[in-house]
Design a protein around this motif. Structure first.
Motif, short mmCIF file in Angstrom:
data_model
loop_
_atom_site.label_atom_id
_atom_site.label_comp_id
_atom_site.label_asym_id
_atom_site.label_seq_id
_atom_site.Cartn_x
_atom_site.Cartn_y
_atom_site.Cartn_z
N GLY A 89 1.01 -1.32 0.06
CA GLY A 89 0.13 0.23 0.01
C GLY A 89 0.68 1.22 0.07
N ARG A 90 2.27 1.17 -0.34
CA ARG A 90 3.03 2.29 -0.04
C ARG A 90 3.52 2.74 -1.28
NH1 ARG A 90 6.93 1.03 4.60
NH2 ARG A 90 8.22 2.75 3.70
N GLY A 91 3.08 1.94 -2.67
CA GLY A 91 3.52 2.27 -3.82
C GLY A 91 4.86 1.72 -4.29
N VAL A 92 5.32 0.46 -3.58
CA VAL A 92 6.38 -0.05 -3.73
C VAL A 92 6.15 -0.78 -5.33
CG1 VAL A 92 8.05 -1.90 -3.08
CG2 VAL A 92 6.89 -0.18 -1.44
N ALA A 93 5.14 -1.54 -5.28
CA ALA A 93 4.88 -2.42 -6.43
C ALA A 93 5.07 -1.41 -7.77
CB ALA A 93 3.78 -3.15 -6.39
N ARG A 94 4.28 -0.36 -7.65
CA ARG A 94 4.29 0.64 -8.77
C ARG A 94 5.86 1.05 -9.16
NH1 ARG A 94 0.59 3.27 -11.30
NH2 ARG A 94 -1.10 2.81 -9.81
N ALA A 95 6.36 1.18 -8.13
CA ALA A 95 7.95 1.90 -8.57
C ALA A 95 8.90 0.80 -9.15
CB ALA A 95 8.36 2.45 -7.05
N MET A 96 8.46 -0.49 -8.50
CA MET A 96 9.29 -1.56 -9.10
C MET A 96 8.85 -1.88 -10.63
SD MET A 96 9.97 -4.51 -5.98
CE MET A 96 8.16 -4.88 -5.78
N CYS A 97 7.30 -1.59 -10.88
CA CYS A 97 6.75 -1.94 -12.04
C CYS A 97 7.43 -0.76 -13.30
CB CYS A 97 5.32 -1.99 -12.39
SG CYS A 97 4.79 -2.41 -13.93
N LEU A 98 7.35 0.42 -12.63
CA LEU A 98 7.98 1.45 -13.52
C LEU A 98 9.51 1.19 -13.86
CD1 LEU A 98 5.76 4.45 -12.23
CD2 LEU A 98 5.30 2.95 -14.48
N HIS A 99 10.21 1.04 -12.85
CA HIS A 99 11.71 0.68 -12.89
C HIS A 99 11.86 -0.62 -13.78
CE1 HIS A 99 15.63 -0.63 -11.52
NE2 HIS A 99 16.02 0.30 -11.37
N SER A 100 11.15 -1.44 -13.81
CA SER A 100 11.24 -2.74 -14.80
C SER A 100 11.02 -2.57 -16.06
CB SER A 100 10.35 -3.85 -14.27
OG SER A 100 9.12 -3.74 -14.40
N LEU A 101 9.89 -1.57 -16.28
CA LEU A 101 9.62 -0.89 -17.58
C LEU A 101 10.96 -0.17 -18.19
CD1 LEU A 101 5.98 -0.26 -17.17
CD2 LEU A 101 6.69 -2.17 -18.64
N ASP A 102 11.40 0.39 -17.40
CA ASP A 102 12.63 1.26 -17.93
C ASP A 102 13.95 0.45 -18.10
OD1 ASP A 102 11.29 3.68 -17.72
OD2 ASP A 102 12.09 4.39 -15.84
N ARG A 103 13.82 -0.58 -17.40
CA ARG A 103 15.28 -1.24 -17.22
C ARG A 103 14.99 -2.15 -18.59
NH1 ARG A 103 19.99 -2.22 -17.80
NH2 ARG A 103 20.78 -4.17 -17.20
N ALA A 104 13.75 -2.76 -18.76
CA ALA A 104 13.53 -3.76 -20.01
C ALA A 104 13.68 -2.79 -21.25
CB ALA A 104 12.01 -4.31 -19.86
N ARG A 105 13.53 -1.65 -21.55
CA ARG A 105 13.41 -0.44 -22.45
C ARG A 105 15.10 -0.59 -22.84
NH1 ARG A 105 10.86 2.96 -20.54
NH2 ARG A 105 8.72 2.30 -21.22
#
Length: 160
Positions: A89-105
């Motif tokens: 509930g603290r935005g951790v999963a969202r931050a990891m998802c966005l980070h992973s999209l950047d890393r994948a790109r």
């Protein structure tokens, strides 16, 4: 919150993060009695690039990034994410998802696919949709939930 690449020196923190979800058996398709060694072997499968989210020395979550498949589909990434119970509930999963999209790109992937999102994990389904993923498939009764019985698993996908 900082997200950085993990090393095998982080195994204790990674296990503390992933074990509760494995034991609950509600959101991730791994055996509930998986050992520490088995869980870490899965998380560190060859080809997985592993990351950790932390804040003030506390590990909030972890994820891995890999190619979903090889050959003609090797341009599609796949990830697995787990957040520590205290950090939900603290935005951790969202931050990891966005980070992973950047890393994948950055690694040259053109899309990302989640192969098996448990349909009853409504928070995750909503989060992934808010990050641009679409439900492209439904696997009826594909997951045996410990309290809800057989529930659907979803395939989610987005271009990156």
């Amino acid at each position: 919150m900082q997200i950085s690449q993990a090393t095998r020196n982080d195994d204790d923190a990674i296990w503390r993060t992933i074990e509760p979800a494995i034991r609950a058996g509600e959101t991730y398709p791994l055996p509930r009695d998986l050992t520490r060694e088995g869980g870490l072997a899965y998380w560190w499968t060859p080809g997985h690039e592993v990351f950790m989210a932390e804040e003030g020395g506390d590990i909030l979550g972890t994820y891995y990034l890999r190619a979903n498949t090889g050959g003609g589909g090797a341009h599609v990434a796949n990830c697995g994410y787990m957040t520590s119970p205290e950090a939900r509930g603290r935005g951790v999963a969202r931050a990891m998802c966005l980070h992973s999209l950047d890393r994948a790109r950055a690694r040259g992937f053109r899309a990302m696919q989640f192969n098996f999102v448990i349909s009853t994990n409504e928070a995750a389904v909503h989060l992934w949709q808010s990050c641009g993923f679409e439900i492209v498939g439904r696997l009826p009764g594909a997951f045996s939930h410990p309290s809800k019985g057989y529930v659907d698993a979803l395939v989610m996908y987005r271009m990156i």
